[in-house]
Motif scaffolding. Structure first.
Motif, PDB file in Angstrom:
ATOM      1  N   GLY A  62      -5.985   9.061 -12.722  1.00 21.04           N
ATOM      2  CA  GLY A  62      -6.885  10.080 -12.193  1.00 21.04           C
ATOM      3  C   GLY A  62      -7.650   9.581 -10.972  1.00 21.04           C
ATOM      4  O   GLY A  62      -7.296   8.581 -10.353  1.00 21.04           O
ATOM      5  N   TYR A  63      -8.715  10.304 -10.650  1.00 24.23           N
ATOM      6  CA  TYR A  63      -9.549   9.925  -9.508  1.00 24.23           C
ATOM      7  C   TYR A  63     -10.333   8.665  -9.867  1.00 24.23           C
ATOM      8  O   TYR A  63     -10.955   8.582 -10.929  1.00 24.23           O
ATOM      9  N   VAL A  64     -10.304   7.674  -8.978  1.00 26.27           N
ATOM     10  CA  VAL A  64     -10.983   6.396  -9.255  1.00 26.27           C
ATOM     11  C   VAL A  64     -11.925   6.047  -8.106  1.00 26.27           C
ATOM     12  O   VAL A  64     -11.737   6.503  -6.971  1.00 26.27           O
ATOM     13  N   ASN A  65     -12.929   5.225  -8.412  1.00 21.81           N
ATOM     14  CA  ASN A  65     -13.863   4.808  -7.368  1.00 21.81           C
ATOM     15  C   ASN A  65     -13.328   3.599  -6.617  1.00 21.81           C
ATOM     16  O   ASN A  65     -12.253   3.073  -6.922  1.00 21.81           O
ATOM     17  N   ARG A  66     -14.082   3.144  -5.627  1.00 20.01           N
ATOM     18  CA  ARG A  66     -13.614   2.078  -4.746  1.00 20.01           C
ATOM     19  C   ARG A  66     -13.336   0.779  -5.508  1.00 20.01           C
ATOM     20  O   ARG A  66     -12.335   0.114  -5.268  1.00 20.01           O
ATOM     21  N   GLN A  67     -14.209   0.414  -6.421  1.00 23.49           N
ATOM     22  CA  GLN A  67     -14.012  -0.819  -7.186  1.00 23.49           C
ATOM     23  C   GLN A  67     -12.767  -0.738  -8.065  1.00 23.49           C
ATOM     24  O   GLN A  67     -12.034  -1.729  -8.231  1.00 23.49           O
ATOM     25  N   GLU A  68     -12.511   0.440  -8.619  1.00 27.24           N
ATOM     26  CA  GLU A  68     -11.309   0.621  -9.447  1.00 27.24           C
ATOM     27  C   GLU A  68     -10.044   0.557  -8.593  1.00 27.24           C
ATOM     28  O   GLU A  68      -9.014   0.026  -9.035  1.00 27.24           O
ATOM     29  N   VAL A  69     -10.108   1.081  -7.366  1.00 20.28           N
ATOM     30  CA  VAL A  69      -8.975   0.983  -6.440  1.00 20.28           C
ATOM     31  C   VAL A  69      -8.625  -0.481  -6.202  1.00 20.28           C
ATOM     32  O   VAL A  69      -7.445  -0.885  -6.238  1.00 20.28           O
ATOM     33  N   ILE A  70      -9.645  -1.291  -5.959  1.00 20.46           N
ATOM     34  CA  ILE A  70      -9.431  -2.720  -5.715  1.00 20.46           C
ATOM     35  C   ILE A  70      -8.772  -3.380  -6.920  1.00 20.46           C
ATOM     36  O   ILE A  70      -7.813  -4.145  -6.791  1.00 20.46           O
ATOM     37  N   ALA A  71      -9.268  -3.068  -8.119  1.00 25.50           N
ATOM     38  CA  ALA A  71      -8.716  -3.652  -9.347  1.00 25.50           C
ATOM     39  C   ALA A  71      -7.253  -3.262  -9.539  1.00 25.50           C
ATOM     40  O   ALA A  71      -6.433  -4.084  -9.974  1.00 25.50           O
ATOM     41  N   ILE A  72      -6.921  -2.024  -9.207  1.00 25.88           N
ATOM     42  CA  ILE A  72      -5.536  -1.550  -9.342  1.00 25.88           C
ATOM     43  C   ILE A  72      -4.615  -2.325  -8.403  1.00 25.88           C
ATOM     44  O   ILE A  72      -3.528  -2.765  -8.793  1.00 25.88           O
ATOM     45  N   MET A  73      -5.042  -2.506  -7.166  1.00 22.45           N
ATOM     46  CA  MET A  73      -4.207  -3.228  -6.207  1.00 22.45           C
ATOM     47  C   MET A  73      -4.076  -4.700  -6.591  1.00 22.45           C
ATOM     48  O   MET A  73      -3.033  -5.312  -6.374  1.00 22.45           O
ATOM     49  N   GLN A  74      -5.115  -5.256  -7.168  1.00 25.72           N
ATOM     50  CA  GLN A  74      -5.074  -6.669  -7.547  1.00 25.72           C
ATOM     51  C   GLN A  74      -4.106  -6.928  -8.697  1.00 25.72           C
ATOM     52  O   GLN A  74      -3.533  -8.011  -8.785  1.00 25.72           O
ATOM     53  N   ARG A  75      -3.902  -5.942  -9.565  1.00 22.74           N
ATOM     54  CA  ARG A  75      -3.006  -6.147 -10.697  1.00 22.74           C
ATOM     55  C   ARG A  75      -1.574  -5.714 -10.395  1.00 22.74           C
ATOM     56  O   ARG A  75      -0.650  -6.033 -11.142  1.00 22.74           O
ATOM     57  N   SER A  76      -1.368  -4.989  -9.285  1.00 20.33           N
ATOM     58  CA  SER A  76      -0.044  -4.455  -8.935  1.00 20.33           C
ATOM     59  C   SER A  76       0.719  -5.417  -8.029  1.00 20.33           C
ATOM     60  O   SER A  76       0.128  -6.180  -7.269  1.00 20.33           O
ATOM     61  N   LYS A  77       2.038  -5.337  -8.094  1.00 23.86           N
ATOM     62  CA  LYS A  77       2.892  -6.211  -7.285  1.00 23.86           C
ATOM     63  C   LYS A  77       3.419  -5.539  -6.023  1.00 23.86           C
ATOM     64  O   LYS A  77       3.880  -6.217  -5.114  1.00 23.86           O
ATOM     65  N   VAL A  78       3.339  -4.224  -5.974  1.00 24.00           N
ATOM     66  CA  VAL A  78       3.881  -3.472  -4.827  1.00 24.00           C
ATOM     67  C   VAL A  78       3.012  -2.243  -4.588  1.00 24.00           C
ATOM     68  O   VAL A  78       2.571  -1.595  -5.548  1.00 24.00           O
ATOM     69  N   GLY A  79       2.781  -1.905  -3.313  1.00 28.52           N
ATOM     70  CA  GLY A  79       2.108  -0.667  -2.953  1.00 28.52           C
ATOM     71  C   GLY A  79       3.124   0.321  -2.408  1.00 28.52           C
ATOM     72  O   GLY A  79       3.961  -0.044  -1.571  1.00 28.52           O
ATOM     73  N   ILE A  80       3.082   1.559  -2.880  1.00 24.09           N
ATOM     74  CA  ILE A  80       4.072   2.585  -2.513  1.00 24.09           C
ATOM     75  C   ILE A  80       3.442   3.647  -1.621  1.00 24.09           C
ATOM     76  O   ILE A  80       2.366   4.156  -1.913  1.00 24.09           O
ATOM     77  N   ILE A  81       4.122   3.954  -0.520  1.00 23.55           N
ATOM     78  CA  ILE A  81       3.734   5.106   0.304  1.00 23.55           C
ATOM     79  C   ILE A  81       5.005   5.681   0.923  1.00 23.55           C
ATOM     80  O   ILE A  81       5.463   5.227   1.979  1.00 23.55           O
ATOM     81  N   THR A  82       5.602   6.650   0.231  1.00 24.49           N
ATOM     82  CA  THR A  82       6.889   7.202   0.659  1.00 24.49           C
ATOM     83  C   THR A  82       6.764   8.711   0.894  1.00 24.49           C
ATOM     84  O   THR A  82       7.406   9.515   0.211  1.00 24.49           O
ATOM     85  N   SER A  83       5.927   9.062   1.852  1.00 25.01           N
ATOM     86  CA  SER A  83       5.743  10.474   2.215  1.00 25.01           C
ATOM     87  C   SER A  83       7.033  11.043   2.788  1.00 25.01           C
ATOM     88  O   SER A  83       7.855  10.314   3.380  1.00 25.01           O
ATOM     89  N   TRP A  84       7.206  12.337   2.646  1.00 22.11           N
ATOM     90  CA  TRP A  84       8.390  13.006   3.202  1.00 22.11           C
ATOM     91  C   TRP A  84       8.350  12.985   4.734  1.00 22.11           C
ATOM     92  O   TRP A  84       7.258  12.959   5.333  1.00 22.11           O
ATOM     93  N   PRO A  85       9.512  13.044   5.376  1.00 22.03           N
ATOM     94  CA  PRO A  85       9.576  13.009   6.850  1.00 22.03           C
ATOM     95  C   PRO A  85       9.229  14.357   7.477  1.00 22.03           C
ATOM     96  O   PRO A  85      10.078  15.039   8.066  1.00 22.03           O
ATOM     97  N   LEU A  86       7.976  14.737   7.385  1.00 26.58           N
ATOM     98  CA  LEU A  86       7.470  15.977   7.979  1.00 26.58           C
ATOM     99  C   LEU A  86       6.727  15.645   9.276  1.00 26.58           C
ATOM    100  O   LEU A  86       6.241  14.522   9.439  1.00 26.58           O
ATOM    101  N   PRO A  87       6.618  16.596  10.209  1.00 21.93           N
ATOM    102  CA  PRO A  87       5.998  16.316  11.515  1.00 21.93           C
ATOM    103  C   PRO A  87       4.640  15.629  11.432  1.00 21.93           C
ATOM    104  O   PRO A  87       4.360  14.690  12.169  1.00 21.93           O
ATOM    105  N   ASN A  88       3.776  16.083  10.520  1.00 24.15           N
ATOM    106  CA  ASN A  88       2.440  15.494  10.416  1.00 24.15           C
ATOM    107  C   ASN A  88       2.452  14.072   9.875  1.00 24.15           C
ATOM    108  O   ASN A  88       1.481  13.335  10.031  1.00 24.15           O
ATOM    109  N   HIS A  89       3.542  13.696   9.209  1.00 24.26           N
ATOM    110  CA  HIS A  89       3.639  12.352   8.642  1.00 24.26           C
ATOM    111  C   HIS A  89       4.284  11.356   9.594  1.00 24.26           C
ATOM    112  O   HIS A  89       3.923  10.174   9.607  1.00 24.26           O
TER     113      HIS A  89
END
Length: 242
Positions: free
Chosen positions: A123-150
């Protein structure tokens, strides 16, 4: 009427841009359009603040997890990301963010996927929770569709993953691919191909040495290039010359 309105508005926009003191754009590609109209045009990119640089975590302390942090919509490729989990063994997705209002159909579709059982819905998380999530994860995903704005956008999520020292799996947009090739902080994939996304993730999960190298490269790029300290100097300098 879309085409004639677009042509008219571009002419109007150019006329205004010529008469004002300066133009500040969000990306270099938009700057390249306006600098032809007004020489006092700069791009000020939305890069992370140095004081918010995420403390690195030892690879050995991370979980077999990948993360996506942001708005959850179909065009940001979350359908393909969840589907990619079906090709992965012992890998979970930390999904942090809220579903778009008015898109209940996509939420239902995503949660009915067999791969949803491998999703940690945070769900929606605060800044400190975002940091904790990234610290425990091995990969960050950002696979937006190939649309003009992206295609010509700079995604703040990418820089946040880099600041945390984790490798990035991102869409193979020309601009993003150029950045990845230059600083070697991740792997570009076809965002519409769940199997290709899974292949990139599996490669990073199976090769800790490669992942740690890409993560360090990304963090180095943040320290040297992609940070607000550099962008604010450009902005202040513009104010001084006009």
């Amino acid at each position: 009427m879309r085409k004639p309105i677009s042509v008219f508005f571009e002419k109007y926009e150019n006329r205004v841009a010529r008469r004002i003191n300066a133009v500040i754009t969000a990306t270099a590609s938009i700057r390249n359009r306006f600098v032809l109209v007004n020489p006092n045009t700069i791009d000020v990119n939305n890069y992370p603040l140095m004081r918010e640089l995420v403390e690195e975590t030892r690879w050995e302390d991370k979980m077999n997890e990948i993360c996506y942090i942001g708005g959850i919509t179909k065009i940001r490729g979350l359908g393909e990301v969840v589907e990619s989990l079906s090709f992965l063994e012992n890998v979970r997705l930390n999904l942090a963010g809220s579903f778009s209002q008015g898109d209940a159909e996509f939420e239902t579709q995503l949660k009915s996927s067999p791969s949803w059982s491998k999703v940690n819905e945070l769900g929606y998380v605060n800044r400190q929770e975002v940091i904790a999530i990234m610290q425990r994860s091995k990969v960050g995903i950002i696979t937006s569709w190939p649309l003009p704005n992206h295609l010509e956008s700079l995604a703040i999520k990418m820089f946040e993953y880099m600041s945390a020292g984790i490798p990035v799996v991102c869409s193979n947009f020309p601009m993003w691919q150029e950045m990845v090739n230059a600083d070697k902080f991740g792997i570009c994939v076809n965002p519409l191909d769940a199997k290709e996304i899974a292949g990139a993730v599996q490669k990073l999960i199976d090769d800790p040495a490669l992942s740690m190298e890409l993560g360090k490269n990304g963090r180095k790029a943040i320290l040297e290039k992609f940070n607000w300290s550099i962008e604010e100097k450009k902005l202040i300098n513009l104010y001084q010359i006009i």
